[in-house]
Design an enzyme around this catalytic site. Sequence first.
Site, mmCIF file in Angstrom:
data_model
loop_
_atom_site.group_PDB
_atom_site.id
_atom_site.type_symbol
_atom_site.label_atom_id
_atom_site.label_comp_id
_atom_site.label_asym_id
_atom_site.label_seq_id
_atom_site.Cartn_x
_atom_site.Cartn_y
_atom_site.Cartn_z
ATOM 1 N N LYS A 93 0.916 -1.036 0.078
ATOM 2 C CA LYS A 93 0.040 -0.003 0.039
ATOM 3 C C LYS A 93 0.928 1.137 -0.106
ATOM 4 C CE LYS A 93 0.743 1.248 4.538
ATOM 5 N NZ LYS A 93 1.639 2.333 4.967
ATOM 6 N N GLY A 115 10.170 -2.475 6.915
ATOM 7 C CA GLY A 115 10.513 -1.303 7.441
ATOM 8 C C GLY A 115 10.489 -0.211 6.461
ATOM 9 N N ALA A 116 9.403 -0.409 5.701
ATOM 10 C CA ALA A 116 9.194 0.707 4.432
ATOM 11 C C ALA A 116 7.988 1.516 4.479
ATOM 12 C CB ALA A 116 9.160 -0.164 3.066
ATOM 13 N N LEU A 172 5.201 0.340 3.520
ATOM 14 C CA LEU A 172 4.560 -0.259 2.472
ATOM 15 C C LEU A 172 3.369 -1.169 2.985
ATOM 16 C CD1 LEU A 172 7.337 -0.439 -0.228
ATOM 17 C CD2 LEU A 172 5.528 1.394 0.025
ATOM 18 N N ASP A 185 -2.612 -1.054 10.513
ATOM 19 C CA ASP A 185 -2.667 -0.824 8.987
ATOM 20 C C ASP A 185 -3.367 -2.159 8.346
ATOM 21 O OD1 ASP A 185 -1.522 1.629 8.745
ATOM 22 O OD2 ASP A 185 0.412 0.738 8.121
#
Length: 297
Positions: free
Chosen positions: A11, A97-98, A100, A139
Amino acid sequence: MRAVSIFAPAKLNLFLAITGRREDGFHDLVSVVARLTFGDTLRIEEGEPGRFGMTCDDPTVPCDESNLVLKAANAFAAAADWRGGATFVLEKKIPMGAGLGGGSSDAVAVLRALNEGVGAGQALAPATLTGVAASLGSDCPLFLHEGPVVMRGRGERVSALPAGAASRLTGRRVLVFKPAFGIATPWAYAQLAAGAPRSYLPAVKAEARLAAWMENPDAPAEELLFNNMEPPAFAKFVALPVLLEQLGREFGLAPRMSGSGSACFALLPEGLPAAPIITLIQGAWGKSAFVTEARLT
Ligand code: C5P
């Protein structure tokens, strides 16, 4: 339960306003999130009753009980009183750790697959499934939806973006890129809390900004982009703003960070070749930088 393969998309937070800290320690936010055509693949095979296990093609991914895939399976089994078992085979593409949503998306892929696999008699109702997803991570609930969404609360209140606004996002071409280092989400939120109240955008202002974009049918996706988690991340990780500014200067792009970082993205005009942009990114961040082209869904 039949074996199934399920796509777990990444995402992007196109609009992310952290509006303040809550009594429970989490933060309230208003965010527009789109999923990508890029993501992980999770294969689910029947396992011994009452047992869950997983493997992953990326050796850096922990395959123990700390992985959200197994946490999701256990949470589902408890909520549905399901005694079956499964083995999960994760093909990992989304960097960690992005910002995303990779781990969250994998977890929700598990919930969706198990909820279908157990049959109508034992399947969880949508509201219950959302509750299980929210218990796994802020999330997670968004991945139970199709199409671009607006996320509120700490992430558990998710609604579809109105069709007219969604059509300005869906299908847009995007370049996603991440330096070799990641940013830990709790660190990013702690930085915001340390800079309070300046670091937050009051909810009224966040909603007004979002409403203005949604209600203007001529406003392109570029005008929606916002992320108030950028300043503390950019102050510590200078490589981020330096490259984003360069991409603006040299290619006329308006790149942003996604979520709590460290991944960034740029909406690409159709027809603009990606190769020179990728060359610039890898020149600045090294060959170990992650880069992929995708579309918003
Ligand atoms: O929910 P999740 O496990 O993704 O959150 C990780 C951490 O990020 C939390 O422990 C909290 O520090 C921070 N967080 C927050 N507010 C949110 C989401 C995450 O403060 N809405």
